[in-house]
Each structure stands twice: as structure tokens, then as C-alpha cells.
Design a protein around this motif. Structure first.
Motif, PDB file in Angstrom:
ATOM      1  N   LYS A 256      28.176  -2.813  61.334  1.00 21.26           N
ATOM      2  CA  LYS A 256      26.857  -2.847  62.005  1.00 21.26           C
ATOM      3  C   LYS A 256      25.872  -3.779  61.292  1.00 21.26           C
ATOM      4  O   LYS A 256      25.057  -4.422  61.957  1.00 21.26           O
TER       5      LYS A 256
ATOM      6  N   THR B  77      18.186  -0.216  57.182  1.00 21.77           N
ATOM      7  CA  THR B  77      17.516   1.030  56.777  1.00 21.77           C
ATOM      8  C   THR B  77      18.351   1.822  55.767  1.00 21.77           C
ATOM      9  O   THR B  77      17.806   2.640  55.028  1.00 21.77           O
ATOM     10  N   GLY B  78      19.665   1.560  55.732  1.00 24.00           N
ATOM     11  CA  GLY B  78      20.506   2.231  54.740  1.00 24.00           C
ATOM     12  C   GLY B  78      20.058   1.919  53.327  1.00 24.00           C
ATOM     13  O   GLY B  78      20.189   2.740  52.417  1.00 24.00           O
TER      14      GLY B  78
ATOM     15  N   TYR C 166      17.562   4.442  52.005  1.00 23.75           N
ATOM     16  CA  TYR C 166      18.201   5.682  51.546  1.00 23.75           C
ATOM     17  C   TYR C 166      18.984   5.439  50.249  1.00 23.75           C
ATOM     18  O   TYR C 166      19.063   6.305  49.374  1.00 23.75           O
TER      19      TYR C 166
ATOM     20  N   GLY D  10      26.140   4.373  47.845  1.00 21.56           N
ATOM     21  CA  GLY D  10      26.260   4.787  49.250  1.00 21.56           C
ATOM     22  C   GLY D  10      26.455   6.291  49.372  1.00 21.56           C
ATOM     23  O   GLY D  10      25.874   6.944  50.241  1.00 21.56           O
TER      24      GLY D  10
ATOM     25  N   ALA E 172      23.202   7.962  48.645  1.00 20.10           N
ATOM     26  CA  ALA E 172      22.308   7.797  49.801  1.00 20.10           C
ATOM     27  C   ALA E 172      22.640   8.813  50.882  1.00 20.10           C
ATOM     28  O   ALA E 172      21.746   9.431  51.481  1.00 20.10           O
ATOM     29  N   SER E 173      23.916   8.990  51.129  1.00 16.03           N
ATOM     30  CA  SER E 173      24.344   9.939  52.151  1.00 16.03           C
ATOM     31  C   SER E 173      23.890  11.354  51.781  1.00 16.03           C
ATOM     32  O   SER E 173      23.488  12.144  52.641  1.00 16.03           O
TER      33      SER E 173
ATOM     34  N   SER F 238      20.041  11.747  52.121  1.00 10.38           N
ATOM     35  CA  SER F 238      19.559  11.556  53.493  1.00 10.38           C
ATOM     36  C   SER F 238      19.641  12.826  54.343  1.00 10.38           C
ATOM     37  O   SER F 238      19.101  12.852  55.442  1.00 10.38           O
TER      38      SER F 238
ATOM     39  N   GLN G  32       9.830   2.659  58.685  1.00 10.80           N
ATOM     40  CA  GLN G  32      10.808   2.128  59.642  1.00 10.80           C
ATOM     41  C   GLN G  32      10.173   1.941  61.023  1.00 10.80           C
ATOM     42  O   GLN G  32      10.419   0.940  61.706  1.00 10.80           O
TER      43      GLN G  32
ATOM     44  N   GLY H  53      21.108   1.255  61.201  1.00  7.57           N
ATOM     45  CA  GLY H  53      21.142   2.515  60.463  1.00  7.57           C
ATOM     46  C   GLY H  53      21.991   3.553  61.153  1.00  7.57           C
ATOM     47  O   GLY H  53      23.081   3.245  61.661  1.00  7.57           O
TER      48      GLY H  53
ATOM     49  N   ASP I  69      20.092   6.455  62.847  1.00  7.27           N
ATOM     50  CA  ASP I  69      19.261   7.189  63.811  1.00  7.27           C
ATOM     51  C   ASP I  69      18.209   6.276  64.440  1.00  7.27           C
ATOM     52  O   ASP I  69      17.143   6.737  64.832  1.00  7.27           O
TER      53      ASP I  69
ATOM     54  N   ASP J 273      27.224  12.416  57.451  1.00  4.00           N
ATOM     55  CA  ASP J 273      26.245  11.709  58.284  1.00  4.00           C
ATOM     56  C   ASP J 273      26.182  12.274  59.709  1.00  4.00           C
ATOM     57  O   ASP J 273      25.124  12.272  60.340  1.00  4.00           O
TER      58      ASP J 273
END
Ligand code: DC
Length: 209
Positions: free
Chosen positions: A13, A31-32, A35, A77, A80-81, A84, A97, A111, A113, A166
Motif C-alpha cells: 500500500k 500514517t503507519g 504509530y 512495526g 506500532a501495532s 495502536s 491525520q 494506513g 483506517d 490490526d
């Protein structure tokens, strides 16, 4: 024009969002990365990423942290998960955002959402995905090329864990918006996925305008 690009980890993405940004001349926000900064700052603070208060305190990260290469690490990562899932963290990052999405001239955000929570009014929404195995294969190859010593099975296990966290969280889970184009690129070279994304956005914006 606002373009929302959502999808699971290692789905491509980010590559698609950047290609769309270049094609349409729009600013893009990963946006990741926000986070990731919160997750990494929690660790720098010696906090617990599973603790909402510790994660919220880390939302005050310095702007310079966004340029730190450590944010790109696999371990970041995962942090972040974990941070979040906390609603106060999502709330703390929300306005930044939304403001980016609503800037004059438009924007692209990628991202989890964006099409559902941050910019439900986006002009075009894409949900970019690929099978867990295809995503793990790509991530594994990319990590080996960077000299990271990791097995395919370990990467696949991490992809499954990230997906479960997620999609399973209560607040703003990873979800395809009903009006998002599903772009499954499991068997597609990146150039074909990018071409399909551009064609979709052009159709959408032509129909809207
Ligand atoms: O896209 P990424 O791999 O850099 O994202 C890292 C983590 O951040 C992801 O596993 C979940 C979280 N995230 C989120 O909850 N909402 C977003 N809009 C973007 C990322």
C-alpha cells in the motif's frame, strides 16, 4: 481530491500511495509512521507498549523522530501495532491525520483506517491486499537483501500476528470500507498494481466530477 489507501502489513500500500502521489501531484502521509514513532518512543521511555498510559505519554514524540531510520525496523512495526490498539493513542493522532487529509488541494494517506475513520468522505478509496504468504515472501526477500538474518517462517508468523492484532482490535480495526476498491496484488507485479490503482482513481474522480 482525497485518496485513502488502506491494507494490511507488507501489502504494497505504501508503494501504491507514493506512486499515486507522484502521478496526481498530491502530498502523501504514511500514517503507519506516526504509530511507529509512538511505539519507538514508548521503548525509548522504557515504557510498556501494552499499557495505554505509557503509550499515550509517547505520543509527545519529537518531530525529528519521524526521520529516524529505526522507525522502519521490523521490531518497530510490532511496537506500532501494539500501541495502536489503545483508543487514547488513536485519539491523540487523529486530528493531525484529519488536517493532512483536508488540506487545500487534497492529499493521499495510507494506513489501516483512512477510508473508514480518518477520511470517510475520501473521493477514492483503495484496499490493497495480498495473501499472507505472498506478503511474507516479499518481506522476507526484502529483509534478506538488507542483510537481516531471518527465516521465512518467522516472517510469516509475524505477518499473521500483525494481521490478527490490526483486524481484531476494537477501535478502528483494519477493515475494507464498503466503497473501497479491492486490489489483491498477490499475483501482480508492482507496475500492474500501480496501473490498476491509477485507473481506478481516474474513473472515480471522473464519475464524481
Ligand atoms: O503501515 P505500517 O506497517 O507502518 O503500520 C504499523 C502499525 O501501525 C500497524 O501494524 C498498525 C498501526 N497503524 C494503525 O493502527 N493505523 C494506521 N492508520 C496506520 C498504522
Amino acid at each position: 481530491m482525497i485518496i485513502a489507501v488502506d491494507g494490511p502489513t507488507a501489502s504494497g500500500k505504501g508503494t501504491i500511495a507514493r506512486a499515486l502521489a507522484e502521478h496526481f501531484g498530491l502530498p502523501v502521509l504514511d500514517t503507519g509512521l506516526l504509530y511507529r514513532a509512538v511505539g519507538y518512543q514508548t521503548q525509548l521511555n522504557h515504557g510498556d507498549p501494552d499499557d495505554a498510559a505509557d503509550a499515550l505519554a509517547a505520543c509527545q514524540f519529537p518531530a525529528s523522530l519521524l526521520d529516524d531510520p529505526a522507525l522502519r525496523f521490523e521490531s518497530t512495526g510490532s511496537l506500532a501495532s501494539r500501541v495502536s490498539v489503545h483508543p487514547p493513542v488513536r485519539a491523540a493522532l487523529f486530528q493531525r491525520q484529519v488536517d493532512f487529509a483536508n488540506q487545500p488541494g487534497g492529499a493521499i494517506l495510507d494506513g489501516r483506517d483512512i477510508g473508514t475513520v480518518i477520511a470517510p468522505h475520501a473521493d477514492a478509496k483503495l484496499f490493497v491486499t495480498a495473501s499472507a504468504e505472498a506478503r511474507a515472501r516479499r518481506r522476507h526477500a526484502e529483509m534478506l537483501s538488507r542483510g537481516v538474518d531471518v527465516t521465512y517462517d518467522a516472517v510469516l508468523a509475524d505477518v499473521h500476528a500483525r494481521d490478527a492484532r490490526d483486524t481484531g482490535r476494537a477501535d478502528a480495526p483494519l477493515l475494507r470500507a464498503p466503497d473501497a476498491m479491492l486490489l489483491d496484488n498477490s499475483d501482480m507485479p508492482p507496475a500492474a498494481a500501480i496501473a490498476a490503482a491509477i485507473a481506478f482513481v481516474e474513473t472515480r474522480t471522473r464519475n464524481n466530477g
